[in-house]
Design an enzyme around this catalytic site. Sequence first.
Site, PDB file in Angstrom:
ATOM      1  N   LYS A   1      16.230 -22.468   8.083  1.00 23.04           N
ATOM      2  CA  LYS A   1      16.684 -22.679   6.743  1.00 23.04           C
ATOM      3  C   LYS A   1      15.748 -23.587   5.967  1.00 23.04           C
ATOM      4  O   LYS A   1      15.725 -23.576   4.740  1.00 23.04           O
ATOM      5  CB  LYS A   1      18.067 -23.329   6.755  1.00 23.04           C
ATOM      6  CG  LYS A   1      19.162 -22.523   7.361  1.00 23.04           C
ATOM      7  CD  LYS A   1      20.459 -23.315   7.382  1.00 23.04           C
ATOM      8  CE  LYS A   1      21.537 -22.588   8.138  1.00 23.04           C
ATOM      9  NZ  LYS A   1      22.722 -23.418   8.328  1.00 23.04           N
TER      10      LYS A   1
ATOM     11  N   ASP B   1      16.150 -30.810   6.555  1.00 20.35           N
ATOM     12  CA  ASP B   1      17.441 -31.445   6.814  1.00 20.35           C
ATOM     13  C   ASP B   1      17.434 -32.384   8.003  1.00 20.35           C
ATOM     14  O   ASP B   1      16.493 -32.406   8.794  1.00 20.35           O
ATOM     15  CB  ASP B   1      18.502 -30.373   7.076  1.00 20.35           C
ATOM     16  CG  ASP B   1      18.377 -29.787   8.493  1.00 20.35           C
ATOM     17  OD1 ASP B   1      19.375 -29.777   9.228  1.00 20.35           O
ATOM     18  OD2 ASP B   1      17.273 -29.328   8.865  1.00 20.35           O
TER      19      ASP B   1
ATOM     20  N   GLU C   1       6.460 -22.229   6.587  1.00 23.54           N
ATOM     21  CA  GLU C   1       7.297 -23.250   7.225  1.00 23.54           C
ATOM     22  C   GLU C   1       7.453 -24.452   6.307  1.00 23.54           C
ATOM     23  O   GLU C   1       6.590 -24.712   5.467  1.00 23.54           O
ATOM     24  CB  GLU C   1       6.635 -23.724   8.527  1.00 23.54           C
ATOM     25  CG  GLU C   1       7.167 -23.085   9.774  1.00 23.54           C
ATOM     26  CD  GLU C   1       8.532 -23.611  10.199  1.00 23.54           C
ATOM     27  OE1 GLU C   1       9.312 -24.075   9.363  1.00 23.54           O
ATOM     28  OE2 GLU C   1       8.807 -23.548  11.398  1.00 23.54           O
ATOM     29  N   ASP C   2       8.531 -25.187   6.519  1.00 24.03           N
ATOM     30  CA  ASP C   2       8.733 -26.424   5.782  1.00 24.03           C
ATOM     31  C   ASP C   2       7.894 -27.548   6.378  1.00 24.03           C
ATOM     32  O   ASP C   2       7.197 -28.263   5.672  1.00 24.03           O
ATOM     33  CB  ASP C   2      10.209 -26.812   5.736  1.00 24.03           C
ATOM     34  CG  ASP C   2      10.861 -26.904   7.115  1.00 24.03           C
ATOM     35  OD1 ASP C   2      10.242 -26.529   8.136  1.00 24.03           O
ATOM     36  OD2 ASP C   2      12.025 -27.348   7.180  1.00 24.03           O
TER      37      ASP C   2
ATOM     38  N   ASP D   1       5.701 -29.858  13.323  1.00 24.68           N
ATOM     39  CA  ASP D   1       5.427 -31.055  14.131  1.00 24.68           C
ATOM     40  C   ASP D   1       4.956 -30.635  15.510  1.00 24.68           C
ATOM     41  O   ASP D   1       3.763 -30.561  15.744  1.00 24.68           O
ATOM     42  CB  ASP D   1       6.568 -32.067  14.113  1.00 24.68           C
ATOM     43  CG  ASP D   1       7.923 -31.484  14.457  1.00 24.68           C
ATOM     44  OD1 ASP D   1       8.016 -30.442  15.121  1.00 24.68           O
ATOM     45  OD2 ASP D   1       8.915 -32.094  14.045  1.00 24.68           O
TER      46      ASP D   1
ATOM     47  N   LYS E   1       2.668 -32.452  10.472  1.00 27.86           N
ATOM     48  CA  LYS E   1       2.794 -33.718  11.207  1.00 27.86           C
ATOM     49  C   LYS E   1       2.015 -33.588  12.516  1.00 27.86           C
ATOM     50  O   LYS E   1       2.566 -33.312  13.577  1.00 27.86           O
ATOM     51  CB  LYS E   1       4.273 -34.004  11.483  1.00 27.86           C
ATOM     52  CG  LYS E   1       4.552 -35.411  11.945  1.00 27.86           C
ATOM     53  CD  LYS E   1       6.021 -35.621  12.298  1.00 27.86           C
ATOM     54  CE  LYS E   1       6.931 -35.624  11.121  1.00 27.86           C
ATOM     55  NZ  LYS E   1       8.303 -36.035  11.491  1.00 27.86           N
TER      56      LYS E   1
ATOM     57  N   PHE F   1      10.792 -39.623  10.213  1.00 24.67           N
ATOM     58  CA  PHE F   1      11.796 -38.565  10.076  1.00 24.67           C
ATOM     59  C   PHE F   1      11.939 -38.237   8.594  1.00 24.67           C
ATOM     60  O   PHE F   1      12.458 -39.013   7.817  1.00 24.67           O
ATOM     61  CB  PHE F   1      13.132 -38.955  10.695  1.00 24.67           C
ATOM     62  CG  PHE F   1      13.964 -37.740  10.950  1.00 24.67           C
ATOM     63  CD1 PHE F   1      14.794 -37.234   9.967  1.00 24.67           C
ATOM     64  CD2 PHE F   1      13.869 -37.074  12.153  1.00 24.67           C
ATOM     65  CE1 PHE F   1      15.527 -36.076  10.187  1.00 24.67           C
ATOM     66  CE2 PHE F   1      14.602 -35.922  12.384  1.00 24.67           C
ATOM     67  CZ  PHE F   1      15.432 -35.427  11.393  1.00 24.67           C
TER      68      PHE F   1
END
Length: 178
Positions: free
Chosen positions: A42, A158, A98-99, A102, A130, A151
């Site tokens: 999401k 989210d 992608e958002d 990592d 990241k 974070f």
Amino acid sequence: MHKDIESIVYSEQVLADRIAELGKQISEDYKGKKLIVVGVMKGANVFVADLIRNMDLDIVLDFIVVSSYGASTESTGVIRLLKDLDENIDSEHVLIVEDIIDSGLTLEYLVNNFETRHPESIRICTLLNKVERRKVDMKVDYIGFQVPDEFIVGYGIDYAERYRNLPYVGILKRSVYE
């Protein structure tokens, strides 16, 4: 600023400016070609919507839903495919959006999965990269921003399904998730 946010890393305007640049670069790279844009849901939903509005291309938009976090702050390393593509990507140019990347485990899974479907090409675009958390070596073709090992939430990203609606990217206070 939301009470759970320690600081804003990228403002609404900074995001808009960089996404416009990415859309222009992708449009130039795929000029005259059809492109299947695959949003990883999401988290990438907000980014994908803004990105494609900045592309001057013949695109088909599709989404895939995978999970590796649950309500945790770290990837479990187990990738679950919850919704597959609707489009056939055989002989097509594919851009995975992608958002945040990592560990890279989700993207590695997706690239390997998509390669078995014989696309013409696969490239990766991420809003946030990241690298300090990377567990697999991968080439990311389009990067919005490099982010510190904090974070991050907001702009679609989210923590336990919250904070996606924030119009900026911010660092979540440790007290919220520890």
